[in-house]
Design a protein around this motif. Structure first.
Motif, PDB file in Angstrom:
ATOM      1  N   LEU A   1       0.811  -1.208   0.000  1.00  0.00           N
ATOM      2  CA  LEU A   1       0.000   0.000   0.000  1.00  0.00           C
ATOM      3  C   LEU A   1       0.851   1.268   0.000  1.00  0.00           C
ATOM      4  N   ARG A   2       0.184   2.399  -0.310  1.00  0.00           N
ATOM      5  CA  ARG A   2       0.806   3.703  -0.149  1.00  0.00           C
ATOM      6  C   ARG A   2       0.990   4.014   1.332  1.00  0.00           C
ATOM      7  N   GLU A   3       1.839   4.984   1.606  1.00  0.00           N
ATOM      8  CA  GLU A   3       2.172   5.335   2.987  1.00  0.00           C
ATOM      9  C   GLU A   3       1.076   6.164   3.630  1.00  0.00           C
ATOM     10  N   ALA A   4       1.040   6.171   4.953  1.00  0.00           N
ATOM     11  CA  ALA A   4       0.128   7.042   5.687  1.00  0.00           C
ATOM     12  C   ALA A   4       0.428   8.493   5.338  1.00  0.00           C
ATOM     13  N   GLY A   5      -0.627   9.300   5.215  1.00  0.00           N
ATOM     14  CA  GLY A   5      -0.459  10.692   4.813  1.00  0.00           C
ATOM     15  C   GLY A   5      -0.778  10.923   3.356  1.00  0.00           C
TER      16      GLY A   5
ATOM     17  N   THR B   1       2.200  -5.794   4.182  1.00  0.00           N
ATOM     18  CA  THR B   1       3.573  -6.270   4.019  1.00  0.00           C
ATOM     19  C   THR B   1       4.534  -5.136   3.699  1.00  0.00           C
ATOM     20  N   LEU B   2       4.103  -4.214   2.832  1.00  0.00           N
ATOM     21  CA  LEU B   2       4.958  -3.107   2.407  1.00  0.00           C
ATOM     22  C   LEU B   2       4.150  -1.823   2.344  1.00  0.00           C
TER      23      LEU B   2
ATOM     24  N   ILE C   1       4.735   0.174  -6.210  1.00  0.00           N
ATOM     25  CA  ILE C   1       3.683  -0.735  -5.749  1.00  0.00           C
ATOM     26  C   ILE C   1       3.264  -1.662  -6.887  1.00  0.00           C
ATOM     27  N   LYS C   2       3.088  -1.120  -8.074  1.00  0.00           N
ATOM     28  CA  LYS C   2       2.701  -1.945  -9.233  1.00  0.00           C
ATOM     29  C   LYS C   2       3.767  -3.003  -9.535  1.00  0.00           C
TER      30      LYS C   2
ATOM     31  N   GLY D   1      -2.477  -5.040  -4.206  1.00  0.00           N
ATOM     32  CA  GLY D   1      -2.414  -3.611  -3.945  1.00  0.00           C
ATOM     33  C   GLY D   1      -3.739  -2.932  -4.167  1.00  0.00           C
ATOM     34  N   CYS D   2      -3.743  -1.635  -3.924  1.00  0.00           N
ATOM     35  CA  CYS D   2      -4.939  -0.821  -4.145  1.00  0.00           C
ATOM     36  C   CYS D   2      -4.479   0.584  -4.514  1.00  0.00           C
ATOM     37  N   LEU D   3      -4.786   0.984  -5.748  1.00  0.00           N
ATOM     38  CA  LEU D   3      -4.369   2.289  -6.255  1.00  0.00           C
ATOM     39  C   LEU D   3      -5.503   2.900  -7.070  1.00  0.00           C
TER      40      LEU D   3
END
Length: 295
Positions: free
Chosen positions: A194-198, A219-220, A228-229, A239-241
């Motif tokens: 996933l993307r980071e918090a914020g 996990t990451l 991520i891709k 993932g989720c984007l």
């Protein structure tokens, strides 16, 4: 008039840098000239704009109240100067955008803007929602294009266009091969990248996964959509984007969209401008262009 634009430039530069030497360098002045300009401004009106903490100059309450007015006056002066020199409708623009917008939408907007206003120079700063908002608040950016939802009394937050996130995986992932609907148990069992918090993307993901977040295995956490891709393509997890970032991969078949019934992945993208920033012709032209490109 008891103050000069140069004095205001020194005041604003020191407020930004919190250091006299760096502010003088930014304005191509000697340190003594910058110091004299600040002292003259303060002495003329019998006030102090900064607290002196060692070599650091930190805005005090009076300085914080006056800074937005000084920023606005300087912006108007620069806009007037450009009109005198170039007879231009719109001039240089500092734009900030969050990663998905910056990598997939903003460059096209910049191309359209510069085609309309060939004399205009546009710079693009890319970061997460929190970073872009902070730079708009600090007058480092003229306008921001963000994915996350924020609330700040000093920002005009303008709805721009809709967007949607998508959960995705490698074509050989068991969830892709099963062909069945993805359940909450599947989401709990998955390894997430996933993307980071914020970031706005993470904010939308957390909202969509309400009720499941404590049970998810992350996990990451990565700051870049492409990373991520690549990690998902390498089989490290799912993932989720934003669908904006995934359309080409879905078309090629290198990544597979996993529909998740019962979860709302829709979100709103926003334009942000400091409320007290002077709306130059360039800012107004950019906002108009963005509204023309809602779809």
């Amino acid at each position: 008039m008891r103050y000069s634009l140069r004095q205001l430039e020194v005041f604003v530069a020191i407020a930004h840098e919190q250091n006299l030497t760096r502010a003088a360098d930014e304005l191509a002045m000697s340190q003594s000239a910058a110091s004299s300009a600040l002292k003259d401004l303060e002495n003329q009106f019998g006030l102090q704009l900064f607290d002196r903490i060692g070599k650091r100059l930190q805005l005090n309450e009076q300085g914080r109240l006056l800074r937005p007015k000084a920023e606005a006056l300087l912006a108007q002066a620069r806009d007037f100067e450009r009109s005198l020199m170039q007879h231009a409708e719109a001039g240089p623009l500092n734009v900030g955008a969050t990663l998905s917008i910056g990598n997939y939408l903003a460059v096209g907007l910049m191309a359209q803007y510069m085609a309309r206003y060939p004399q205009a120079r546009v710079t693009l700063d890319v970061g997460n929602t929190r970073q872009i908002a902070d730079k708009v608040l600090n007058y480092e950016l003229d306008v921001g294009l963000i994915e996350g939802e924020i609330n700040h009394p000093d920002l005009d937050i303008l709805p721009w266009r809709g967007d949607e996130l998508a959960v995705f995986c490698h074509p050989q992932h068991p969830l892709a091969l099963s062909g069945r609907r993805v359940s909450d148990d599947d989401l709990r069992a998955a390894q997430w990248i996933l993307r980071e918090a914020g970031s706005g993307t993470r904010q939308a993901f957390d909202r969509a996964m309400h009720g499941l977040l404590p049970d998810l295995t992350i996990t990451l956490e990565l700051q870049h959509t492409e990373a991520i891709k690549r990690a998902v393509e390498a089989g490290l997890g799912i993932g989720c984007l934003s669908t904006i970032t995934l359309s080409d991969a879905f078309r090629r078949g290198s990544l597979i969209h996993l529909p998740v019934p019962g979860r709302d992945f829709s979100r709103q993208l926003y334009l942000i401008v400091h409320k007290q920033k002077y709306r130059s012709a360039g800012i107004d032209a950019w906002l108009t262009l963005c509204q023309e490109n809602k779809a």
